[in-house]
Write a protein that holds these residues in place. Sequence first.
Motif, PDB file in Angstrom:
ATOM      1  N   LEU A   7       0.828  -1.195   0.000  1.00  0.00           N
ATOM      2  CA  LEU A   7       0.000   0.000   0.000  1.00  0.00           C
ATOM      3  C   LEU A   7       0.869   1.254   0.000  1.00  0.00           C
ATOM      4  CD1 LEU A   7      -2.660   1.536   0.208  1.00  0.00           C
ATOM      5  CD2 LEU A   7      -2.606   1.180   2.692  1.00  0.00           C
ATOM      6  N   VAL A  43      -6.122   7.134   2.672  1.00  0.00           N
ATOM      7  CA  VAL A  43      -6.471   5.872   2.011  1.00  0.00           C
ATOM      8  C   VAL A  43      -6.455   4.732   3.018  1.00  0.00           C
ATOM      9  CG1 VAL A  43      -5.750   4.209   0.257  1.00  0.00           C
ATOM     10  CG2 VAL A  43      -5.715   6.657  -0.255  1.00  0.00           C
ATOM     11  N   ARG A  44      -5.472   4.720   3.928  1.00  0.00           N
ATOM     12  CA  ARG A  44      -5.450   3.685   4.957  1.00  0.00           C
ATOM     13  C   ARG A  44      -6.695   3.779   5.828  1.00  0.00           C
ATOM     14  NH1 ARG A  44      -1.979   3.845   8.872  1.00  0.00           N
ATOM     15  NH2 ARG A  44      -0.760   5.708   8.366  1.00  0.00           N
ATOM     16  N   LEU A  93      -9.509   2.144   4.015  1.00  0.00           N
ATOM     17  CA  LEU A  93      -9.331   0.690   3.949  1.00  0.00           C
ATOM     18  C   LEU A  93      -9.459   0.019   5.313  1.00  0.00           C
ATOM     19  CD1 LEU A  93      -6.258   0.595   1.540  1.00  0.00           C
ATOM     20  CD2 LEU A  93      -8.517  -0.341   1.032  1.00  0.00           C
ATOM     21  N   LEU A 149     -15.664   1.128   1.677  1.00  0.00           N
ATOM     22  CA  LEU A 149     -14.634   2.158   1.526  1.00  0.00           C
ATOM     23  C   LEU A 149     -15.156   3.574   1.741  1.00  0.00           C
ATOM     24  CD1 LEU A 149     -12.856   0.595  -1.585  1.00  0.00           C
ATOM     25  CD2 LEU A 149     -12.168   0.418   0.816  1.00  0.00           C
ATOM     26  N   ALA A 185      -8.309   3.760  -2.967  1.00  0.00           N
ATOM     27  CA  ALA A 185      -8.474   2.629  -2.054  1.00  0.00           C
ATOM     28  C   ALA A 185      -9.049   1.414  -2.779  1.00  0.00           C
ATOM     29  CB  ALA A 185      -9.375   3.022  -0.882  1.00  0.00           C
ATOM     30  N   CYS A 201      -7.430  -2.427  -3.575  1.00  0.00           N
ATOM     31  CA  CYS A 201      -8.134  -3.700  -3.354  1.00  0.00           C
ATOM     32  C   CYS A 201      -8.151  -4.543  -4.631  1.00  0.00           C
ATOM     33  CB  CYS A 201      -9.562  -3.446  -2.882  1.00  0.00           C
ATOM     34  SG  CYS A 201      -9.702  -2.685  -1.249  1.00  0.00           S
TER      35      CYS A 201
END
Length: 409
Positions: free
Chosen positions: A13, A37-38, A41, A369, A392, A396
């Motif tokens: 990531l 983004v983390r 997720l 998300l 994100a 995936c």
Amino acid sequence: MTPQELTEAQQRLAAFAAEVFGSFGRADQRRWGERYVRGLLGEGRRKSMEPMAARLGVDRQGLQQFLADAPWSHQMVLAELAWRMEPAIRPAAWVIDDVSFPKDGHASPGVAAQYCGALGKTANCQVAPSVHLVTDAASCPVNWRLFLPEEWDPTRADEPEQAARRRLRAHIPDDARHVEKWQLAVDMVDELRCWGLDPPLVVADEGYGQDGAFRLALEERGIAYVVGARSDTAVLPEQAMRTTAPWSGTGRKPVPRYRERPTSVHGLVLAAGRGALHRVTWRPGSKGPLRSRFVALRVRPAGVRLRRAHPGEDLPVCWLLAEWPAGEKEPTKYWLSTLPADTPLRHLVRSAKIRWRVEHDYRELKTALGLGHFEGRTYQGFLRHLTLASVAQAFCTLERLRPSRPAAA
């Protein structure tokens, strides 16, 4: 997932975020991009600013400032995302669709009483068209727009002063005006092409495909399409010929024209009858192979807009594809396509049906998300949130595409 696998995923990531946020001029902005983004997720049902900041252990104000005020371009992030995902997915088509976000208030940019797909009725909502790179195995949105209804455009609104005040509060730029959804879709396609991507095929539902201007725009760009059509779409059979009426020697000289009256796609398919149907299986489904009955006919779309676009010329020929399931009294779905005349029926059907992947994208974006969890009130913040949710979802997708690890000996 084991601790080692989790660490490896976090490293992937970080590398992916560094790639798509490479256009950011400052290292701290790249870090905030990865953190956001983390957060999308991560665990937790709510992906709005405050709960994400708490789970990440970061300052909420810093996360808010990055999304709303920091100087970065969401278009550049989408371009980097498209460049990264195109070779990974190897799309069979670009699918155009839109997603809606029900809202209670009236301050969110673009919110209005309009058709809301999420609720299946007219409701107070925002609508965002998108373009997705798609195969049957993978997909990802790589471009977005926010649809602004007429009441958000002072040049079109019944109350221009109110529209201007709403735009000012939502920080909507002057060049963002009311534009029909089909034109927003064409603009996104043009932007992706400016980024160096080439559409193998454009697929859209009847909300876009029914508009002759949308189809004409794709044809003018040399882009093949498969688009949905309403049952009352006017067409002529391929064999329809233009003829010239006798000239008396006075008045304007007659020009060639079609003497046959256009018919609806519904009527044309009914005239072809059940004997023209073929059973087609287009892909495996969760409950077994997906199959139905279809007919494909060569036709000339004959709407007023198309006739005006081709004065004195033969109307272009394209495919009419119709689905007529067993047990139904009449066809249920129709598509128009400019795929070549020798395209096999099964390929036509698979292309028309590939839109199912977009529903997967929207479902994952919304349920896992936080696509619809943005609580800000600014135009730029909304588009940035959609962009970061796409990052994100793209990660995936890449994780699902990774080869499985070899089994231990």
